[in-house]
Design a protein around this motif. Sequence first.
Motif, PDB file in Angstrom:
ATOM      1  N   THR A 224       0.814  -1.002   0.033  1.00 18.52           N
ATOM      2  CA  THR A 224      -0.253   0.026   0.275  1.00 18.52           C
ATOM      3  C   THR A 224       0.646   1.070   0.529  1.00 18.52           C
ATOM      4  OG1 THR A 224      -1.519  -0.915   1.324  1.00 18.52           O
ATOM      5  CG2 THR A 224      -2.053   1.747   1.821  1.00 18.52           C
ATOM      6  N   LEU A 225       1.679   1.272   0.663  1.00 20.94           N
ATOM      7  CA  LEU A 225       2.666   2.145   1.255  1.00 20.94           C
ATOM      8  C   LEU A 225       3.468   2.684  -0.520  1.00 20.94           C
ATOM      9  CD1 LEU A 225       3.802   4.593   2.385  1.00 20.94           C
ATOM     10  CD2 LEU A 225       5.820   3.040   3.759  1.00 20.94           C
ATOM     11  N   ILE A 226       3.812   1.366  -1.131  1.00 21.75           N
ATOM     12  CA  ILE A 226       4.971   1.820  -2.597  1.00 21.75           C
ATOM     13  C   ILE A 226       4.089   2.369  -3.330  1.00 21.75           C
ATOM     14  CG2 ILE A 226       6.695   0.071  -4.046  1.00 21.75           C
ATOM     15  CD1 ILE A 226       6.818  -1.798  -1.880  1.00 21.75           C
ATOM     16  N   VAL A 227       3.083   1.655  -3.294  1.00 25.24           N
ATOM     17  CA  VAL A 227       1.742   2.026  -4.763  1.00 25.24           C
ATOM     18  C   VAL A 227       1.067   3.299  -4.324  1.00 25.24           C
ATOM     19  CG1 VAL A 227       0.134   1.434  -5.325  1.00 25.24           C
ATOM     20  CG2 VAL A 227       0.909  -0.302  -4.554  1.00 25.24           C
ATOM     21  N   SER A 228       1.205   3.893  -3.157  1.00 29.02           N
ATOM     22  CA  SER A 228       1.303   5.876  -2.719  1.00 29.02           C
ATOM     23  C   SER A 228       1.738   6.597  -2.723  1.00 29.02           C
ATOM     24  CB  SER A 228       0.691   5.697  -0.951  1.00 29.02           C
ATOM     25  OG  SER A 228      -0.826   4.637  -0.651  1.00 29.02           O
ATOM     26  N   LEU A 229       3.163   6.146  -2.938  1.00 28.24           N
ATOM     27  CA  LEU A 229       4.204   6.623  -3.611  1.00 28.24           C
ATOM     28  C   LEU A 229       4.411   6.453  -5.270  1.00 28.24           C
ATOM     29  CD1 LEU A 229       7.203   5.873  -0.370  1.00 28.24           C
ATOM     30  CD2 LEU A 229       5.059   7.916  -0.946  1.00 28.24           C
ATOM     31  N   ILE A 230       4.300   5.870  -6.331  1.00 31.03           N
ATOM     32  CA  ILE A 230       4.211   6.121  -7.592  1.00 31.03           C
ATOM     33  C   ILE A 230       4.629   7.196  -7.579  1.00 31.03           C
ATOM     34  CG2 ILE A 230       3.939   5.137  -9.695  1.00 31.03           C
ATOM     35  CD1 ILE A 230       3.473   2.301  -8.713  1.00 31.03           C
ATOM     36  N   PRO A 231       3.105   7.935  -7.898  1.00 29.64           N
ATOM     37  CA  PRO A 231       2.676   9.553  -8.310  1.00 29.64           C
ATOM     38  C   PRO A 231       3.910  10.490  -8.089  1.00 29.64           C
ATOM     39  CG  PRO A 231       0.413   9.017  -7.502  1.00 29.64           C
ATOM     40  CD  PRO A 231       1.432   7.628  -7.176  1.00 29.64           C
ATOM     41  N   ALA A 232       4.559  10.038  -7.236  1.00 25.72           N
ATOM     42  CA  ALA A 232       5.684  10.926  -6.970  1.00 25.72           C
ATOM     43  C   ALA A 232       6.957  10.823  -7.896  1.00 25.72           C
ATOM     44  CB  ALA A 232       6.474  11.277  -5.834  1.00 25.72           C
ATOM     45  N   THR A 233       7.009   9.558  -8.639  1.00 23.13           N
ATOM     46  CA  THR A 233       8.261   9.483 -10.172  1.00 23.13           C
ATOM     47  C   THR A 233       7.930  10.011 -11.180  1.00 23.13           C
ATOM     48  OG1 THR A 233       7.081   7.292 -10.886  1.00 23.13           O
ATOM     49  CG2 THR A 233       7.972   6.625  -8.826  1.00 23.13           C
ATOM     50  N   GLY A 234       5.982  10.415 -11.320  1.00 17.46           N
ATOM     51  CA  GLY A 234       6.837  11.242 -12.427  1.00 17.46           C
ATOM     52  C   GLY A 234       5.802  10.225 -13.730  1.00 17.46           C
ATOM     53  N   MET A 235       5.439   8.641 -13.331  1.00 11.22           N
ATOM     54  CA  MET A 235       4.984   7.706 -14.139  1.00 11.22           C
ATOM     55  C   MET A 235       3.569   7.352 -13.883  1.00 11.22           C
ATOM     56  SD  MET A 235       8.187   5.018 -12.731  1.00 11.22           S
ATOM     57  CE  MET A 235       7.652   3.864 -14.166  1.00 11.22           C
ATOM     58  N   THR A 236       2.981   7.883 -13.484  1.00 10.55           N
ATOM     59  CA  THR A 236       1.239   8.314 -13.109  1.00 10.55           C
ATOM     60  C   THR A 236       0.664   8.992 -14.537  1.00 10.55           C
ATOM     61  OG1 THR A 236       1.325   8.482 -11.586  1.00 10.55           O
ATOM     62  CG2 THR A 236       1.601   6.953 -11.823  1.00 10.55           C
ATOM     63  N   GLY A 237       1.155   9.996 -15.881  1.00 10.89           N
ATOM     64  CA  GLY A 237       0.353  10.905 -16.056  1.00 10.89           C
ATOM     65  C   GLY A 237       0.340  12.107 -15.529  1.00 10.89           C
ATOM     66  N   ALA A 238      -1.137  12.433 -15.682  1.00 13.01           N
ATOM     67  CA  ALA A 238      -1.351  13.879 -15.011  1.00 13.01           C
ATOM     68  C   ALA A 238      -1.596  13.436 -13.122  1.00 13.01           C
ATOM     69  CB  ALA A 238      -2.975  14.436 -15.893  1.00 13.01           C
ATOM     70  N   LEU A 239      -1.431  12.360 -13.122  1.00 18.69           N
ATOM     71  CA  LEU A 239      -1.795  12.363 -11.952  1.00 18.69           C
ATOM     72  C   LEU A 239      -0.359  12.245 -10.739  1.00 18.69           C
ATOM     73  CD1 LEU A 239      -3.311  11.799  -9.254  1.00 18.69           C
ATOM     74  CD2 LEU A 239      -2.612   9.143  -9.331  1.00 18.69           C
ATOM     75  N   TYR A 240       0.519  13.130 -10.415  1.00 23.70           N
ATOM     76  CA  TYR A 240       1.419  13.511  -9.484  1.00 23.70           C
ATOM     77  C   TYR A 240       1.265  14.069  -8.423  1.00 23.70           C
ATOM     78  CZ  TYR A 240       6.011  15.787  -9.096  1.00 23.70           C
ATOM     79  OH  TYR A 240       7.379  16.440  -8.477  1.00 23.70           O
ATOM     80  N   ILE A 241       2.649  13.982  -7.489  1.00 26.81           N
ATOM     81  CA  ILE A 241       2.461  14.097  -6.021  1.00 26.81           C
ATOM     82  C   ILE A 241       3.751  14.841  -6.470  1.00 26.81           C
ATOM     83  CG2 ILE A 241       0.178  13.585  -5.148  1.00 26.81           C
ATOM     84  CD1 ILE A 241       2.642  11.418  -4.017  1.00 26.81           C
ATOM     85  N   THR A 242       4.361  15.579  -4.876  1.00 28.55           N
ATOM     86  CA  THR A 242       5.731  16.656  -4.927  1.00 28.55           C
ATOM     87  C   THR A 242       6.386  15.730  -4.237  1.00 28.55           C
ATOM     88  OG1 THR A 242       4.524  18.408  -3.421  1.00 28.55           O
ATOM     89  CG2 THR A 242       4.971  19.126  -6.161  1.00 28.55           C
ATOM     90  N   PRO A 243       8.073  15.537  -3.988  1.00 23.86           N
ATOM     91  CA  PRO A 243       8.328  15.243  -3.406  1.00 23.86           C
ATOM     92  C   PRO A 243       8.000  15.625  -1.379  1.00 23.86           C
ATOM     93  CG  PRO A 243       9.813  16.072  -4.797  1.00 23.86           C
ATOM     94  CD  PRO A 243       8.400  16.867  -5.491  1.00 23.86           C
ATOM     95  N   LEU A 244       7.394  16.960  -1.924  1.00 25.73           N
ATOM     96  CA  LEU A 244       7.046  16.795   0.033  1.00 25.73           C
ATOM     97  C   LEU A 244       5.467  16.045   0.210  1.00 25.73           C
ATOM     98  CD1 LEU A 244       7.254  18.623   2.521  1.00 25.73           C
ATOM     99  CD2 LEU A 244       6.023  20.150   1.444  1.00 25.73           C
ATOM    100  N   SER A 245       5.164  16.120  -0.956  1.00 29.61           N
ATOM    101  CA  SER A 245       4.172  15.341  -0.311  1.00 29.61           C
ATOM    102  C   SER A 245       4.452  14.130  -0.308  1.00 29.61           C
ATOM    103  CB  SER A 245       2.788  16.031  -1.518  1.00 29.61           C
ATOM    104  OG  SER A 245       1.980  16.910  -1.083  1.00 29.61           O
ATOM    105  N   ALA A 246       4.721  13.512  -0.898  1.00 27.25           N
ATOM    106  CA  ALA A 246       5.399  11.954  -0.534  1.00 27.25           C
ATOM    107  C   ALA A 246       5.944  12.127   0.398  1.00 27.25           C
ATOM    108  CB  ALA A 246       6.447  12.058  -1.809  1.00 27.25           C
TER     109      ALA A 246
END
Length: 300
Positions: A224-246
């Motif tokens: 769960t934790l690993i998948v939750s951090l994937i958007p921080a990698t920039g690999m999920t298209g328009a879904l993205y979170i910044t390093p701070l949020s990650a």
Amino acid sequence: MENTQVHSPSVSLVSDLKEITKMRLAISVVFSSVAGYFLGAESIDFLTVIMLAIGGYCLVGASNAYNQILEKDLDLLMKRTRNRPVPSGRMSINTAFVIASTLTVLGLVILYLINPRTAMFGAISILLYVSVYTPLKTKTPLSVFIGAFPGAIPFMLGWVAATGDFGIEPGTLFMIQFFWQFPHFWALGWWLYDDYAKGGFFMLPTGKRDKGTAVQIVLYTLWTLIVSLIPATGMTGALYITPLSAALVFLLGLGMLYYAVQLYRKRDEKSAKKLMLASVSYITLLQIIYVLDKLVRVWI
């Protein structure tokens, strides 16, 4: 002057409607959908938000009502469910069925008015929950796996409602909530094991409160934790979170993992309850962080 209390049938009806639709659970599901909408929308259409909330509540409420009709005899055996409207006899099966059917039609129509794909996923959710997950609960621990599919739809449903499309972004939101459900429901199943056993429900992966179940809870918490951090990698298209949020999500995940490890070490009801509550906090705060992250980036 003598004080008298008059019992109001309307109050009882409202109370029973809240209970048969599981209002608190339904509201939490609506919250997930709205969070998904905010993540996917380029501009906020509040009419769509309201329609998503009402339509979503209707479908979740309908699913819960059908569930309570099908499990009325089993609910009567368990302390936490025996006072529900149908098993207690306060509401007839026919009345409950009319409520469930009305909510189903209303929910699907409202979601269809948003866009057809949203209605389609809503229909899949209620179909899986009622026709597959509910019957399997007394037959196999795999029911939790099946139930994780409709349970993971709400977060991604909001994105689909906002965009009309299904891609890697809503797929990622789906996976986050999919993996999260295993430690959440297994912790709940561990905590309420004795009560579930009275109803003949198989909620734990090994069927018992043992080391095997505890290990799986820890592993799925990590996933769960690993998948939750994937958007921080920039690999999920328009879904993205910044390093701070990650980083914030990572800290939340460590907190949930701590309680999972505590359950592995102690294997008692108290630890299971703490993990269940921690899991609810995790998914709620994660969704808030995701949304705030996007809003801050848009404003800046």
